[in-house]
Scaffold this active site. Structure first.
Site, PDB file in Angstrom:
ATOM      1  N   LYS A  33       0.813  -1.221   0.000  1.00 31.12           N
ATOM      2  CA  LYS A  33       0.000   0.000   0.000  1.00 31.12           C
ATOM      3  C   LYS A  33       0.841   1.264   0.000  1.00 31.12           C
ATOM      4  O   LYS A  33       0.418   2.306  -0.511  1.00 31.12           O
ATOM      5  CB  LYS A  33      -0.954  -0.003   1.191  1.00 31.12           C
ATOM      6  CG  LYS A  33      -2.093  -1.008   1.095  1.00 31.12           C
ATOM      7  CD  LYS A  33      -3.056  -0.854   2.267  1.00 31.12           C
ATOM      8  CE  LYS A  33      -4.299  -1.721   2.101  1.00 31.12           C
ATOM      9  NZ  LYS A  33      -4.008  -3.155   2.156  1.00 31.12           N
ATOM     10  N   GLU A  63      -2.645   6.756   8.290  1.00 35.21           N
ATOM     11  CA  GLU A  63      -3.333   7.824   7.559  1.00 35.21           C
ATOM     12  C   GLU A  63      -4.250   8.587   8.501  1.00 35.21           C
ATOM     13  O   GLU A  63      -4.713   8.038   9.513  1.00 35.21           O
ATOM     14  CB  GLU A  63      -4.180   7.248   6.422  1.00 35.21           C
ATOM     15  CG  GLU A  63      -3.406   6.625   5.293  1.00 35.21           C
ATOM     16  CD  GLU A  63      -4.322   6.043   4.223  1.00 35.21           C
ATOM     17  OE1 GLU A  63      -3.844   5.875   3.100  1.00 35.21           O
ATOM     18  OE2 GLU A  63      -5.497   5.750   4.530  1.00 35.21           O
ATOM     19  N   HIS A  67     -14.338  -3.548   8.928  1.00 37.38           N
ATOM     20  CA  HIS A  67     -13.525  -3.155   7.767  1.00 37.38           C
ATOM     21  C   HIS A  67     -13.573  -4.179   6.632  1.00 37.38           C
ATOM     22  O   HIS A  67     -12.755  -4.126   5.713  1.00 37.38           O
ATOM     23  CB  HIS A  67     -12.066  -2.905   8.161  1.00 37.38           C
ATOM     24  CG  HIS A  67     -11.896  -1.909   9.269  1.00 37.38           C
ATOM     25  ND1 HIS A  67     -12.255  -0.580   9.142  1.00 37.38           N
ATOM     26  CD2 HIS A  67     -11.424  -2.046  10.534  1.00 37.38           C
ATOM     27  CE1 HIS A  67     -11.994   0.054  10.274  1.00 37.38           C
ATOM     28  NE2 HIS A  67     -11.504  -0.817  11.137  1.00 37.38           N
ATOM     29  N   ARG A  78      -5.847  -7.784  -8.803  1.00 42.74           N
ATOM     30  CA  ARG A  78      -6.404  -9.129  -9.010  1.00 42.74           C
ATOM     31  C   ARG A  78      -7.891  -8.977  -9.288  1.00 42.74           C
ATOM     32  O   ARG A  78      -8.443  -7.884  -9.166  1.00 42.74           O
ATOM     33  CB  ARG A  78      -6.215  -9.990  -7.760  1.00 42.74           C
ATOM     34  CG  ARG A  78      -6.796  -9.344  -6.502  1.00 42.74           C
ATOM     35  CD  ARG A  78      -6.548 -10.168  -5.249  1.00 42.74           C
ATOM     36  NE  ARG A  78      -6.913  -9.466  -4.033  1.00 42.74           N
ATOM     37  CZ  ARG A  78      -8.135  -9.363  -3.546  1.00 42.74           C
ATOM     38  NH1 ARG A  78      -9.153  -9.925  -4.196  1.00 42.74           N
ATOM     39  NH2 ARG A  78      -8.381  -8.718  -2.433  1.00 42.74           N
TER      40      ARG A  78
END
Length: 259
Positions: A14, A98, A133, A190
């Site tokens: 990421k 973040e 999540h 993917r």
């Protein structure tokens, strides 16, 4: 069949995906540019950015290794548990942090690339309804998205993956805040479980398309033209979540006997 090694190296992590997005001019959530691996690095970064923040596994997915931190006393315990979970799940305990976007919409754009810099999008999916999540309900297209924002997300997705010369199917994921500001969060390099709702509304078989591209077919040979790809109707996918309420909703297994 699938993305190239270069695509995987760019987007499976990421933090490198975030760097690619910044280089392509795609907006990102304010956060750490590199993976954080120590308590000192985590403390220093949060001193700089402030709270609330979300801790995410650098190599993660499926909601693993994610923690929202609203209070400073939770920062290091949450970091340590996220890192431990990431290490157990992905073999890498590094995380990045973040600024936390509260109550966002989670919108993802399905793309297909030919590996030469040509990318088309198959519109978008709304996966905002989540549990821990993890996506629970997927809808294609995101029917209540303003048209201007929808086009902006499509453009960002194509721009980022074109720059990477992306090959085959992938998903570019964004958060949209309460002021309709979009932020890139990741690329899933993917085919995803929820690709079927996109197939339903566009009439394009994503799996077959990926196999044909892997075999050397061009967009023209497959008949893929952006201007001809329009969604018809709405498709919804609902996932079955197996949890045991008697064990604090811990993951569970069993046989589906009635549906």
């Amino acid at each position: 069949v699938g993305p190239t090694v270069e695509n995987l190296n760019t987007f499976s992590d990421k933090t490198s995906a975030r760097s690619a997005a910044i280089a392509a001019g795609v907006p990102v959530v304010p956060g750490s540019d590199d993976a954080l691996r120590t308590v000192a690095e985590v403390n220093d970064f949060v001193d700089e950015i402030g709270l609330p923040v979300i801790i995410k596994a650098s190599m993660g997915g499926g909601g693993k290794g994610m923690r929202v931190v609203r209070n400073r006393e939770d920062l290091i315990p949450f970091y340590e548990s996220a890192s431990s979970e990431a290490l157990a799940s992905f073999g890498d305990g590094s995380v990045f942090i973040e600024r936390f976007v509260d109550k966002p919409r989670h919108i993802e754009v399905q793309i297909i690339g030919d590996g030469e810099g040509n990318v088309i999008h198959l519109w978008e999916r709304d996966c905002s309804i989540q549990r821990r999540h993890q996506k629970v309900i997927e809808m294609a297209p995101a029917w209540s998205l303003p048209d201007g924002l929808r086009a902006e997300l499509h453009d960002y997705a194509v721009k980022l993956t074109s720059a990477a010369k992306y090959k085959n199917a992938g998903t570019v994921e964004f958060l949209v805040d309460d002021q309709n500001r979009p932020y890139f969060i990741e690329v899933n390099p993917r085919i995803q479980v929820e690709h079927t709702v996109t197939e339903e509304v566009t009439g394009i078989d994503v799996v077959q398309t990926q196999i044909r591209i892997a075999g050397g077919a061009t967009f023209d040979e497959i008949g893929l033209k952006q201007e001809n790809i329009k969604p018809r109707g709405v498709a919804i996918q609902c996932r079955v979540t197996t949890e045991n309420p008697e064990r604090d909703f811990a993951p569970d297994t069993g046989t589906i006997s009635l549906y």
